[in-house]
Design an enzyme around this catalytic site. Structure first.
Site, short mmCIF file in Angstrom:
data_model
loop_
_atom_site.label_atom_id
_atom_site.label_comp_id
_atom_site.label_asym_id
_atom_site.label_seq_id
_atom_site.Cartn_x
_atom_site.Cartn_y
_atom_site.Cartn_z
N HIS B 264 0.84 -1.20 0.00
CA HIS B 264 0.00 0.00 0.00
C HIS B 264 0.88 1.26 0.00
O HIS B 264 0.71 2.15 -0.84
CB HIS B 264 -0.90 -0.04 1.23
CG HIS B 264 -1.87 1.10 1.33
ND1 HIS B 264 -3.17 1.01 0.89
CD2 HIS B 264 -1.73 2.36 1.80
CE1 HIS B 264 -3.78 2.16 1.09
NE2 HIS B 264 -2.93 3.01 1.64
N GLU B 265 1.82 1.32 0.93
CA GLU B 265 2.65 2.52 1.04
C GLU B 265 3.59 2.64 -0.16
O GLU B 265 3.86 3.76 -0.63
CB GLU B 265 3.43 2.52 2.36
CG GLU B 265 2.57 2.45 3.62
CD GLU B 265 1.44 3.47 3.68
OE1 GLU B 265 1.56 4.54 3.05
OE2 GLU B 265 0.41 3.18 4.32
N HIS B 268 1.67 4.39 -2.83
CA HIS B 268 1.70 5.86 -2.64
C HIS B 268 3.06 6.41 -3.08
O HIS B 268 3.15 7.44 -3.75
CB HIS B 268 1.51 6.20 -1.16
CG HIS B 268 0.08 6.16 -0.68
ND1 HIS B 268 -0.91 6.91 -1.26
CD2 HIS B 268 -0.49 5.48 0.34
CE1 HIS B 268 -2.06 6.69 -0.60
NE2 HIS B 268 -1.83 5.82 0.36
N GLU B 294 -4.89 7.50 -3.18
CA GLU B 294 -5.37 6.23 -2.65
C GLU B 294 -5.62 5.22 -3.78
O GLU B 294 -5.49 4.02 -3.58
CB GLU B 294 -6.65 6.47 -1.84
CG GLU B 294 -7.03 5.35 -0.91
CD GLU B 294 -6.12 5.21 0.32
OE1 GLU B 294 -5.23 6.07 0.54
OE2 GLU B 294 -6.29 4.20 1.04
#
Lengths: 500, 500
Positions: B264-265, B268, B294
């Site tokens: 997820h990170e 980003h 997101e």
């Protein structure tokens, strides 16, 4: 009055916040920053530096300090507020003398000089660095010209690192010291050399790191207000009295350096952690000078960390970590090995008997450069001649000679002598501490460092910059900075090790 | 013209430097700062924030932007300079509406509210947080009053996180989405549950960390311009296009979370690493909105990272690390386990089928609070009733209910819906990417992520904030933000897993 003082603290507090933020950015740059980050980091630091300088030289701050100085003129030397005003006014008066354009130009010149120095050292080619050093020196002379004439132009530079110290005083001290150290080294050279071969064996980095951390904790470094990270060069940095960090390194060729660097940086850090908390976020919340700072780091590294008493306390636990590497070596043998005296080329690796000579050489060259009695292009030759004279050895190339230190590329001219002054002060404080609290050797041998740290806290640390460094030494020890105690210490120590 | 533009870039660059410095300080606060450092850090951040705000709202900047706006009025939407001026002017016009006193008051109120929230959650006692939330909401209403009347007062808040998005639009999207997700969850609940017990076994933290790092590298996260450190909550932060860092965590009760948080990170971070370098040190060098941001994190975490194709590629290497924990479980069984659907209390742990319902609940409460159709003291009861309605479960206490998220204490009202919008956008982009570059599943199964990343770079990343988020989605996909692709995706995925 209290309203003006509050405003002063608020204005100074902002400057401290900006400087603290810049220190965090520099710490990150030296520890964790990925290589991609360097360009942006340079710009962020330049912007913080510019804004901090604007705020530190604002007319509002000047007017306020002017008013407060007269209001507090009658306050005694024990008044914290008066000390704050005095120190802040001195910083202000120095800062406003230097035009912002000059600061910007110096930043450009030293950035280029640093890169040239790194390349010159890597290629051992002084000619790459020479034109940059010439530009640095031109700027240094212009910097000196911003200040009122002093007894010696070099005084202006010295004052930035060791406030109030004069070139003539340092020379007097060093001239008394040099022949005594040279004599000692000669006497040692005539004795059989100690065996330190086992120090070059393979030591596990992680275990050394743990030993170093445990040692710092034992000395009294507060880990809830600090931490130790890996960096190319060990240093101490502080963002608050409650956030004082150290870095350390590991070198396969010199593995135990991790232990002694850790002690050294912990010594600096305990100083900053020990400053009166009421000084937080003010310019009093730093060390009194680089010399006083170095007295703390060298005390823990050398007077404690390279003493027989310390290793009588701690050697068993080191040996438990490294039974093979230290096989057949006792505490005494270890103590002798870590204190081996050998004239060597590189200052940062020098032993206690030779270290100051490296410093003196640099001081003499700096003074001569400022006086223009020598020119930069002759430096390599003069360097080598002085190495021969003081230490009896000649660098085989300039990387191991005149190019070894980064300081000149940074324009940190005036800095070196504080290393030697710190050594002298450390022993003066040590002698006084012994008189005040009793047998230090016994305390170290028992691992009872609290007594030492408490004394240093009360006498030195808590005051921060409240007292001028020389006034502080006089106040605490009853004497001026003097070479005698240091010579006594070296002679005693090496007489035992080398049976002089 | 170019001179004015250069001055604009210089002024904006200083603000970027200050914000970048503040981000470094926050990163350190969340990763390495010793606990003693927190008070000083708060002050350093407040000072940086104050100066950045002053510079971001300076009359000089305003006049400059005014002039440049008219000069660039005719420039096309593809002009980078015009985009910079437009974005900077919008930021400026918003910032000057908010008085500095209000910003300072909000900082105080939210600092206290955060502490109260933490205590309230720890004790599961909403009454501790209530008076603080009331104060936060008063300030939110005052904040809204600084802006011109909008169709709905909540529009003002939404616009800070998802520029240009209207409350009515989000409601329309969510109202179409909710019944479809509720229906899907009901259908799943009637099927036999998948087995995910083995996910709770003991997994070695270090090995998970390495797997997570390796996965991020495989996706295309550039480690020479980033790093991953441990923090209490995973996040991504950037100090430059060339220094974009992520954090991760390890939870013994939910060990594989390390892998999915890392994905997820990294999602980003790859967005920020992919921004056109010409935008460095300008306000264009960020994501277009939280929703677009997101969409990138959820795409890598869910569309790639929770797909069968990915684990057909990667499961063998995970199993090599954890042969005992994954004993008897194949790639398909693992894929089913990590996609288990189960209505649960905590948003951050929710599966893909239920996640958006948590978000919708919060959006409805926020709108009602702003409209004053509900009052804060009734929140726990209304929260629980909505949980029952949407997910069929009721929190046993407020810590697991209304107190679970930190956002309201920070005054981040308007933020939540971007999480769900990001999910929708991620699938819209995924579908378009498939049309443009061919079989995505096959690429993922072969570990060929470069093709995906290149497409995202060209279509989304490099533009930074150049295009408004909704214009960007329309430009890239040819459609507005829409729930249909997401519903299609969920239905397909869960039909396979649960044999619907």
């Amino acid at each position: 009055m209290s309203e003006k003082l509050n405003l002063l603290k608020e204005l100074l507090g902002e400057v401290e916040d900006l400087n603290g933020a810049a220190s965090v950015l520099s710490w990150d740059q030296n520890t964790y920053m990925p290589k991609g980050g360097s360009e942006a980091r340079g710009q962020q630091l330049a912007t913080l530096g510019k804004i901090a300088h604007q705020k530190a030289t604002s007319p509002e701050l000047g007017t306020l300090l002017q008013g407060l100085k007269s209001e507090f003129a009658a306050a005694g030397s024990d008044s914290d507020d008066a000390a704050l005003i005095r120190v802040a006014a001195r910083d202000y008066e120095k800062a406003v003398r230097v035009p912002p354009d000059f600061v910007a130009e110096q930043a450009l010149v030293t950035t280029a000089a640093f890169q040239a120095w790194a390349e010159a050292r890597a290629k051992s080619d002084f000619s790459i660095f020479l034109p940059h050093l010439e530009r640095v020196l031109e700027l240094v002379r212009r910097y000196i010209s911003f200040f009122p004439p002093a007894d010696h132009p070099y005084d202006v530079l010295l004052d930035d690192y060791e406030p109030g110290m004069k070139t003539a005083d340092v020379r007097t001290i060093f001239e008394a010291l040099r022949p005594r150290q040279v004599e000692l080294i000669k006497a040692i050279a005539e004795q059989p050399q100690v065996n330190d071969k086992f120090l070059r064996r393979k030591f596990d980095e992680r275990k050394l790191w743990e030993f170093s951390a445990e040692t710092a904790r034992g000395f009294g470094y507060d880990w809830s207000r600090g931490r130790m990270d890996k960096a190319p060069h060990p240093f101490e940095t502080s963002f608050s009295i409650n956030d004082v960090r150290i870095t350390n390194r590991f070198e396969a060729q010199n593995p135990l350096a991790t232990i002694f660097s850790g002690m050294h940086e912990a010594g600096h850090a305990m100083y900053e952690q020990g400053i009166e908390f009421a000084y937080e976020r003010t310019p009093l919340a730093r060390g009194a000078s680089l010399g006083i700072h170095e007295s703390q780091s060298r005390m823990w590294e050398n007077l404690v960390g390279r003493s027989l008493a310390f290793w009588e306390f701690k050697y068993a636990s080191l040996k438990r970590l490294f039974p093979e590497q230290l096989d057949g070596v006792g505490a005494k043998g270890f103590f002798r090995a870590i204190n081996k005296v050998e004239p060597s080329l590189i200052r940062v690796n020098a032993d206690e008997a030779t270290y100051n000579l490296h410093v003196m050489l640099r001081l003499e060259l700096e003074i001569a450069l400022v006086e223009r009695t020598i020119v930069p292009k002759d430096l390599p030759q003069i360097w080598n001649a002085k190495m021969k004279e003081y230490l009896g050895i000649v660098p085989p190339n300039d990387a191991l000679g005149v190019l070894q230190d980064v300081h000149w590329s940074y324009s940190s001219i005036g800095y070196f002598s504080t290393y030697a002054l710190g050594n002298l002060i450390s022993v003066q404080l040590w002698e006084k501490m012994g008189k005040d609290i009793g047998d230090l050797e016994a305390k170290v041998r028992a691992g009872k460092f609290e007594a030492l740290l408490s004394w240093l806290r009360a006498q030195i640390h808590r005051h921060g910059r409240k007292y001028d460094p020389q006034a502080l030494v006089l106040r605490v020890t009853g004497s001026k900075i003097s070479p005698e105690p240091y010579v006594r210490y070296l002679t005693d120590k090496y007489s035992e090790i080398y049976h002089l």
